[in-house]
Scaffold this motif. Structure first.
Motif, mmCIF file in Angstrom:
data_model
loop_
_atom_site.group_PDB
_atom_site.id
_atom_site.type_symbol
_atom_site.label_atom_id
_atom_site.label_comp_id
_atom_site.label_asym_id
_atom_site.label_seq_id
_atom_site.Cartn_x
_atom_site.Cartn_y
_atom_site.Cartn_z
ATOM 1 N N GLY A 202 -9.419 -5.405 12.811
ATOM 2 C CA GLY A 202 -10.100 -5.558 11.538
ATOM 3 C C GLY A 202 -10.496 -4.244 10.916
ATOM 4 N N ARG B 54 -0.800 1.175 24.257
ATOM 5 C CA ARG B 54 -0.863 1.990 23.069
ATOM 6 C C ARG B 54 0.535 2.472 22.729
ATOM 7 N NH1 ARG B 54 -4.879 7.146 22.157
ATOM 8 N NH2 ARG B 54 -5.305 6.674 19.978
ATOM 9 N N ARG C 129 -3.095 -1.777 13.574
ATOM 10 C CA ARG C 129 -4.371 -1.922 14.271
ATOM 11 C C ARG C 129 -5.053 -3.208 13.853
ATOM 12 N NH1 ARG C 129 -8.574 2.967 14.133
ATOM 13 N NH2 ARG C 129 -6.734 4.026 14.895
ATOM 14 N N GLU C 130 -4.912 -3.563 12.578
ATOM 15 C CA GLU C 130 -5.521 -4.810 12.127
ATOM 16 C C GLU C 130 -4.926 -6.008 12.854
ATOM 17 O OE1 GLU C 130 -6.436 -5.176 7.740
ATOM 18 O OE2 GLU C 130 -5.064 -3.484 7.732
ATOM 19 N N ALA D 17 -5.225 7.899 5.075
ATOM 20 C CA ALA D 17 -4.526 6.609 5.108
ATOM 21 C C ALA D 17 -5.468 5.434 4.927
ATOM 22 C CB ALA D 17 -3.773 6.470 6.422
ATOM 23 N N ALA E 217 -3.997 5.162 -7.405
ATOM 24 C CA ALA E 217 -3.017 5.895 -6.606
ATOM 25 C C ALA E 217 -2.982 7.370 -6.948
ATOM 26 C CB ALA E 217 -1.632 5.262 -6.795
ATOM 27 N N GLN F 73 0.334 7.010 9.306
ATOM 28 C CA GLN F 73 -1.070 6.690 9.590
ATOM 29 C C GLN F 73 -1.445 5.357 8.964
ATOM 30 O OE1 GLN F 73 -3.243 8.190 11.468
ATOM 31 N NE2 GLN F 73 -2.346 10.202 11.844
ATOM 32 N N ARG F 74 -0.903 5.130 7.769
ATOM 33 C CA ARG F 74 -1.226 3.868 7.110
ATOM 34 C C ARG F 74 -0.643 2.694 7.880
ATOM 35 N NH1 ARG F 74 -4.934 2.073 3.405
ATOM 36 N NH2 ARG F 74 -4.296 -0.021 2.774
ATOM 37 N N PHE G 156 -7.189 4.551 2.455
ATOM 38 C CA PHE G 156 -7.395 4.072 1.083
ATOM 39 C C PHE G 156 -7.252 2.555 1.054
ATOM 40 C CE2 PHE G 156 -3.025 2.931 0.297
ATOM 41 C CZ PHE G 156 -2.299 3.774 1.126
ATOM 42 N N LEU H 246 -5.102 9.740 -4.745
ATOM 43 C CA LEU H 246 -5.012 9.572 -3.289
ATOM 44 C C LEU H 246 -5.459 10.822 -2.549
ATOM 45 C CD1 LEU H 246 -4.104 7.918 -0.828
ATOM 46 C CD2 LEU H 246 -1.811 8.865 -1.155
ATOM 47 N N GLN I 190 3.307 6.228 -4.907
ATOM 48 C CA GLN I 190 2.987 6.264 -6.329
ATOM 49 C C GLN I 190 3.925 5.399 -7.153
ATOM 50 O OE1 GLN I 190 0.394 8.550 -7.749
ATOM 51 N NE2 GLN I 190 -0.248 8.486 -5.617
ATOM 52 N N LYS I 191 4.264 4.246 -6.597
ATOM 53 C CA LYS I 191 5.088 3.260 -7.280
ATOM 54 C C LYS I 191 6.471 3.797 -7.635
ATOM 55 C CE LYS I 191 1.049 0.984 -9.118
ATOM 56 N NZ LYS I 191 0.178 0.723 -10.253
ATOM 57 N N ASN J 44 2.439 1.342 -3.666
ATOM 58 C CA ASN J 44 1.520 1.526 -4.785
ATOM 59 C C ASN J 44 0.768 2.839 -4.746
ATOM 60 O OD1 ASN J 44 1.989 -0.925 -6.158
ATOM 61 N ND2 ASN J 44 0.781 -2.003 -4.615
ATOM 62 N N VAL J 45 0.428 3.267 -3.529
ATOM 63 C CA VAL J 45 -0.467 4.412 -3.420
ATOM 64 C C VAL J 45 0.255 5.644 -2.902
ATOM 65 C CG1 VAL J 45 -2.615 5.257 -2.432
ATOM 66 C CG2 VAL J 45 -2.404 2.854 -3.047
ATOM 67 N N ILE J 46 0.850 5.486 -1.724
ATOM 68 C CA ILE J 46 1.404 6.693 -1.104
ATOM 69 C C ILE J 46 2.611 7.194 -1.895
ATOM 70 C CG2 ILE J 46 2.518 7.596 0.968
ATOM 71 C CD1 ILE J 46 0.697 5.840 2.621
ATOM 72 N N LEU K 46 1.224 10.568 6.384
ATOM 73 C CA LEU K 46 0.266 9.669 5.750
ATOM 74 C C LEU K 46 0.757 8.224 5.831
ATOM 75 C CD1 LEU K 46 -2.299 9.296 4.080
ATOM 76 C CD2 LEU K 46 -0.971 9.794 2.026
ATOM 77 N N LEU L 280 -2.680 1.959 10.804
ATOM 78 C CA LEU L 280 -3.869 1.179 10.447
ATOM 79 C C LEU L 280 -3.517 -0.292 10.288
ATOM 80 C CD1 LEU L 280 -6.062 3.149 7.884
ATOM 81 C CD2 LEU L 280 -6.758 2.162 10.042
ATOM 82 N N ASN L 281 -2.387 -0.546 9.620
ATOM 83 C CA ASN L 281 -1.956 -1.935 9.449
ATOM 84 C C ASN L 281 -1.766 -2.611 10.796
ATOM 85 O OD1 ASN L 281 0.261 -1.112 6.651
ATOM 86 N ND2 ASN L 281 -1.925 -1.607 6.659
ATOM 87 N N ALA M 39 0.831 -1.197 0.000
ATOM 88 C CA ALA M 39 0.000 0.000 0.000
ATOM 89 C C ALA M 39 0.867 1.249 0.000
ATOM 90 C CB ALA M 39 -0.920 -0.016 1.211
ATOM 91 N N LEU M 40 1.960 1.182 0.776
ATOM 92 C CA LEU M 40 2.858 2.341 0.818
ATOM 93 C C LEU M 40 3.444 2.594 -0.564
ATOM 94 C CD1 LEU M 40 4.811 1.559 4.122
ATOM 95 C CD2 LEU M 40 2.928 3.174 3.833
#
Lengths: 449, 603
Positions: B202, A319, A342-343, B122, B87, A335-336, B124, B90, A278-279, A274-276, A332, A339-340, A271-272
């Protein structure tokens, strides 16, 4: 006859014009804009222009002489001797000698030096260490060990940085640094008369200034490369010279290596990338890029969330605090990653300002410098605050060293990122150094006499 | 409690009860009126809120629609539909949200995953269920934010240009929204939404589960100007509304003072699935009602106090008119019962009490005259009885006297020797009968000359012992009667004349001995009975009938062949002089017991 004369004249004219076009001109002010502080950090643009190191990395990333002309080691790399270049002066006119170099080195690295002691002996600088320093020449090329004058002739501490580089510090007003050409630079006078570096300028505004001719060089963050190209900016891109990594503390709850391993497994590099970003760059799970070592593919980079959950088991972790630069992209990315995590059952709070307490996690970029993998590895680790000497130089030893270090799970490599710069139309001959910064000493401007 | 006090109490209670009833009725009515008014105001506000909510919903929907219809969004949607590469977009949501002045905006791709999020960049790649399930109407949703907090928003979803790319845009429902609502004076409004930290497991749980009810957090109850004052006091109402999903009313008292209490209504705001997303709190100050109630209560207390004072005055007047005459009557009746028949009650006025007084006076007069006549008749009867008895007693000895004198007269004609014998017999008979006459006359004389008792402190035990000593030997020897004594060990002091008492007791003992000609058991006992002393003389003779018992103490009544019938009368007289009483018991099986009860002397 007349036709022959005309053709000959035309050919001569073309040759003259072509020759005139490829020959750089002296003069002019080169304007550069950057997003951060140009002086901060070992990779600061301005530092590289004002200061030199004992050694330097050439365009191909190999160690080349700079303030030191030659060096040799003995006692199994426990001792190194560097012979200094003669006739080099600091910007204030004082001579660059071994004493000044030693003082500068002692100031530059206080505490975490690769060497145990450094001393001046005549025109040589002697480094000694309890442990071998096979990569010392490469390390000395890094931005951390640039030589700056620490005492002026009258014994005072210089108010502004004084070095031996192609440019000297002149002034700093309203966030703009002015560096003027060093007429007597040992590398030769640079082409441009001065360089004006404006710091803390947002990227979009840099591009805007570039478009309207208010600046000559602007930064292009890797995640905006595509946009820059879409906007038809002239962009120069380095190979991967930065490692984006997640530093994991080994204190507190994270003393548990299993937890650290769970964290490492939970991060989604895809995700980092591909998206953040931008490849741009490369996904990596190793410290050095594949292009440098050839064995990076041996480190698996795929995310395994199930494994991460399994490793966390029933542990209730507190935490965690993750620090990341105030830069939007880094925030960003942080934060991503939060999120990872957190899963996987971890709770993470992302902060941007450092606190007195060392954060549990830190997202940072580490330099990948030079073509020498061993030196690059040691430089990278030292940048991360890890005092891990790299003794071996062959790929197997290096792989083992990397593997053993990464097994500790205190540093999780994520991406190898390039550096890129948008160059204005009047700037010529801008090449990138091994660290991805532009070598402005060799740049010139069109339209100057 | 005297009649006067009862009347006073009755009047006071009547006044107080009346005032309390009226005050209570007024208070209840006032509370009802105010509550009705509060309900109307609340309903009005709720309708205004709903209108504003609707208006906001339309604004949000319109903004999202405009965005979705824009060329920029269409181009993006086309690009997303053609390629897998999201992407490039974003940061698109942030930019679009800024342009459309939306607080929230997410671009959701054809696969239902977030392409770009303005509020949480984030996120996405994570699925957004709201994009799939939401209808065309705007809806409430809790949105998780990167800092772990949640925000309540009004959202709308719209597809972009007929593609499967959707835009989810929204505005915060926060204190800014509340500030736009028209609030009546004295009304407070607040909006509570669950805090709900972002779920720790999750991606699906990252969107707060609306059905999860978190613990109450007072800081989440926002008013138009920030946190609502006294937010913790709304907890029970808000929790009830969240749990039940229904509107809940109640009274909230932030400061503990009744004047500061509020009529609060908690109105749950639900999403399309019926889950409570937030609670709107409308609180109307009860200070007006409380003040009115306090005012009325003060008046009631004043009126009650005045009424009681009036009752006191009335009772004093009534006492003078009613209770005093009754008290006088009662006192007079008491005196009459005590024997003073001369008392009279002055009648006043013409009411029932005066009639009663007059009747009382008449009654006592009648009683007095009747008593006088009774005494007179008893006297006459007593004289007649005395004369009869006297005649009867005297006649008996007189007849033999007469015969003897006649014999003597006839015996004069007889030879001297025979005359001497007749003379001697006759004179003996004359002497006997004359002695008998003297005895009879002596008894009458004694009875007429019964002395007044000379009281002294004696013990009943001594009296019994003296009688026993006197008659025990004679009774057992001559009459074969066993004399037993049963005396209590405790002292039984009496203020009595020992001689008269001995005499009375002796008479009873003699009568008992006379009642057992064939022998028997004679028991004399003395026991204390409370403040009296009981002397008993019991025999085992043949007993007496009920009629005989009744007439026993009548002077000159006797069941004996010989006797004047005065013995028991003397006993009764002595007992009466000692303020005592005498009774007789004679069970059907035989025997009789005479019981003398005398007052015990004070210690």
């Amino acid at each position: 006859m007349l036709r022959r004369f005309a053709i000959s004249f035309s050919l001569v004219l073309v040759c003259v014009c072509a020759g005139a076009r490829t020959r750089p001109h002296y003069g002019g002010s080169l304007r550069v804009e950057v997003a951060g502080d140009p002086w901060v950090g070992p990779e600061g643009l301005a530092r590289r222009l004002v200061l030199d190191g004992l050694t330097a990395l050439d365009a191909n990333g190999f160690v080349s002489p700079a303030l030191a002309v030659e060096w040799q080691s003995d006692s199994g790399d426990h001792r190194w001797q560097f012979r200094l270049r003669q006739g080099v002066h600091f910007h204030d006119g004082s001579p660059m000698n071994a004493v000044a170099v030693v003082m500068a080195l002692n100031t530059a690295c206080s505490g975490n030096c690769p060497w145990t002691a450094v001393r001046a002996v005549g025109s040589a600088v002697i480094f000694t260490s309890d442990s071998p320093m096979p990569n010392l020449p490469g390390l000395l090329a890094g931005g951390m060990y640039l030589i700056a004058l620490t005492r002026t002739a009258d014994g005072q501490t210089p108010a502004n940085p004084i070095g031996t580089g192609p440019f000297q510090f002149t002034s700093s007003n309203n966030g703009q640094l002015t560096l003027t050409a060093n007429e007597s630079c040992w590398q030769g006078r640079p082409f441009v008369d001065e360089i004006l570096i404006t710091g803390n300028r947002p990227t979009r505004e840099q591009w805007l200034d570039l478009n309207v001719g208010r600046t000559d060089i602007a930064q292009v963050p890797p995640q905006e490369l595509r946009q820059a190209q879409q906007q038809h900016l002239a962009v120069v891109v380095s190979p991967p010279v930065e490692l984006l990594a997640l530093q994991v503390s080994d204190a507190g709850a994270l003393t548990n290596a299993v937890l650290r391993a769970a964290l490492a497994q939970a991060v989604d590099r895809g995700a980092l990338f591909n998206v953040i970003f931008q490849k741009q760059g490369e996904i990596t799970a190793s410290l050095l890029p594949q292009s440098l070592t050839g064995y990076a593919f041996l480190f698996p980079a795929d995310r395994d969330l199930n494994r991460a959950i399994e490793l966390r088991g029933g542990l209730t972790a507190p935490r965690f605090v993750m620090m990341a630069d105030f830069d939007g992209t880094m925030q960003l990315a942080a934060q991503r990653i939060a999120l990872n995590l957190r899963e996987a059952g971890f709770s993470v709070q992302v902060v941007s300002s450092p606190s007195s307490v060392r954060p549990d996690l830190a997202l940072l970029t580490l330099p990948i410098e030079g073509a020498d993998p061993a030196a690059a590895l040691e430089t990278l680790l030292r940048s991360a605050g890890e005092n891990v000497p790299v003794a071996g130089r062959n790929p197997t030893a290096l792989y083992r060293a990397e593997h053993d270090f990464l097994d500790l799970k205190t540093l999780v490599p994520l991406l190898d990122l390039p550096r890129a710069w948008a160059i204005g139309s009047r700037v010529r001959d801008v090449r990138l150094r091994a660290d991805g910064t532009p070598d402005l000493a060799g740049a010139s401007l069109e339209g100057t006499q | 409690m005297s009649l006067r006090q009862k009347l006073l109490l009755l009047f006071s209670l009547t006044v107080a009860a009346a005032v309390a009833a009226v005050a209570w009725t007024v208070l209840v009515r006032i509370r009802h009126v105010f509550e009705m008014r509060d309900q109307e105001e609340t309903a009005l506000f709720v309708s205004q809120f709903q209108r504003e909510f609707q208006h906001r919903s339309q604004e949000v929907a319109a903004a999202v629609n405009r965005l979705a219809a824009s060329e920029r969004a269409r181009a993006m949607a086309f690009e997303l539909a053609q390629s897998d590469d999201a992407a490039a977009y974003l940061t698109e949501a942030q930019s679009m949200a800024q342009d459309a002045q939306l607080d929230f905006l997410e671009i959701v791709g054809p696969d239902g995953k977030i392409v770009s999020s303005a509020q949480w960049p984030a996120r996405f790649g994570y699925p957004e269920p709201a994009a799939q399930n939401a209808s065309a109407t705007p809806f409430l949703k809790r949105e998780d934010l990167p800092d772990g907090s949640t925000a309540l928003g009004l959202f709308a979803v719209h597809a972009v240009g007929g593609t499967t790319v959707r835009l989810i845009g929204g505005e915060r429902l926060d204190q800014g929204f509340l500030a736009d609502l028209p609030v009546a004076p004295g009304m407070q409004i607040g909006l509570y939404s669950d805090a709900g930290a972002a779920a720790s497991s999750g991606p699906a749980a990252i969107v707060s589960n609306p059905s999860t009810t978190t613990t109450f957090d007072a800081s989440r109850l926002l008013g138009a100007n920030g946190s609502l004052p006294g937010a913790t006091f709304y907890q029970s109402l808000i929790d009830a509304a969240r749990t039940s999903g229904q509107q809940v009313n109640g009274i909230v008292n932030p400061t503990g003072r009744r004047e500061d209490s509020l009529n609060a209504t908690a109105i749950p705001l639900k999403n399309e699935q019926g889950n409570v997303m937030a609670v709107l709190v409308v609180a109307i100050a009860r200070s007006g009602m409380v003040q009115a109630q306090q005012h009325i209560r003060a008046i009631a207390y004043g009126v009650a106090a005045g009424g009681i004072l009036l009752a006191i005055l009335c009772s004093l007047w009534i006492a003078a008119r009613v209770s005093r005459p009754i008290e006088q009557l009662a006192l007079a009746a008491e005196q009459v019962a005590g024997g003073n028949w001369d008392v009279r009650v002055p009648p006043r006025g013409r009411d029932e009490v005066s009639v009663l007084a007059r009747s009382f006076n008449h009654m006592t007069e009648q009683l007095q005259s009747q008593r006088d006549r009774l005494v007179q008749s008893e006297r006459v009867a007593a004289w007649r009885e005395l004369a009869r008895r006297l005649a009867h007693e005297l006649k008996n000895p007189l007849f033999p006297l007469q015969l003897t004198v006649e014999n003597l007269v006839r015996a004069r004609e007889l030879p001297e020797a025979e005359f001497d014998e007749v003379f001697r017999e006759s004179t003996a008979t004359l002497a006997t009968e004359i002695a008998n006459l003297k005895t009879i006359i002596g008894r009458f004389s004694d009875f007429s000359k019964m002395p007044k008792p000379e009281l002294e402190r004696i013990d009943a035990k001594d009296v019994v012992e003296r009688v026993r000593a006197l008659y025990e030997t004679a009774a057992s020897r001559d009459a074969k009667i066993k004399l037993t004594v049963d005396v209590a060990g405790a002292p039984m002091p009496l203020d009595a004349d020992p001689e008269l008492l001995h005499r009375a007791l002796s008479n009873l003992v003699l009568n008992a001995m006379d009642a057992m000609p064939d022998g028997g058991v004679l028991t004399i006992s003395a026991h204390p009975k409370g403040d009296r002393v009981e002397l008993r003389v019991a025999d085992t003779g043949q007993g007496m009938t009920h009629e005989e018992c009744e007439r026993l103490f009548t002077p000159y009544y006797t069941t004996k062949q010989h006797g004047t019938g005065l013995g028991l009368a003397i006993v009764q007289s002595v007992v009466a002089d000692h303020a005592g009483s005498i009774a007789v018991e004679s069970p059907a099986g035989g025997g009789a017991t005479f019981i003398i009860t005398l007052p015990r002397a004070a210690a």
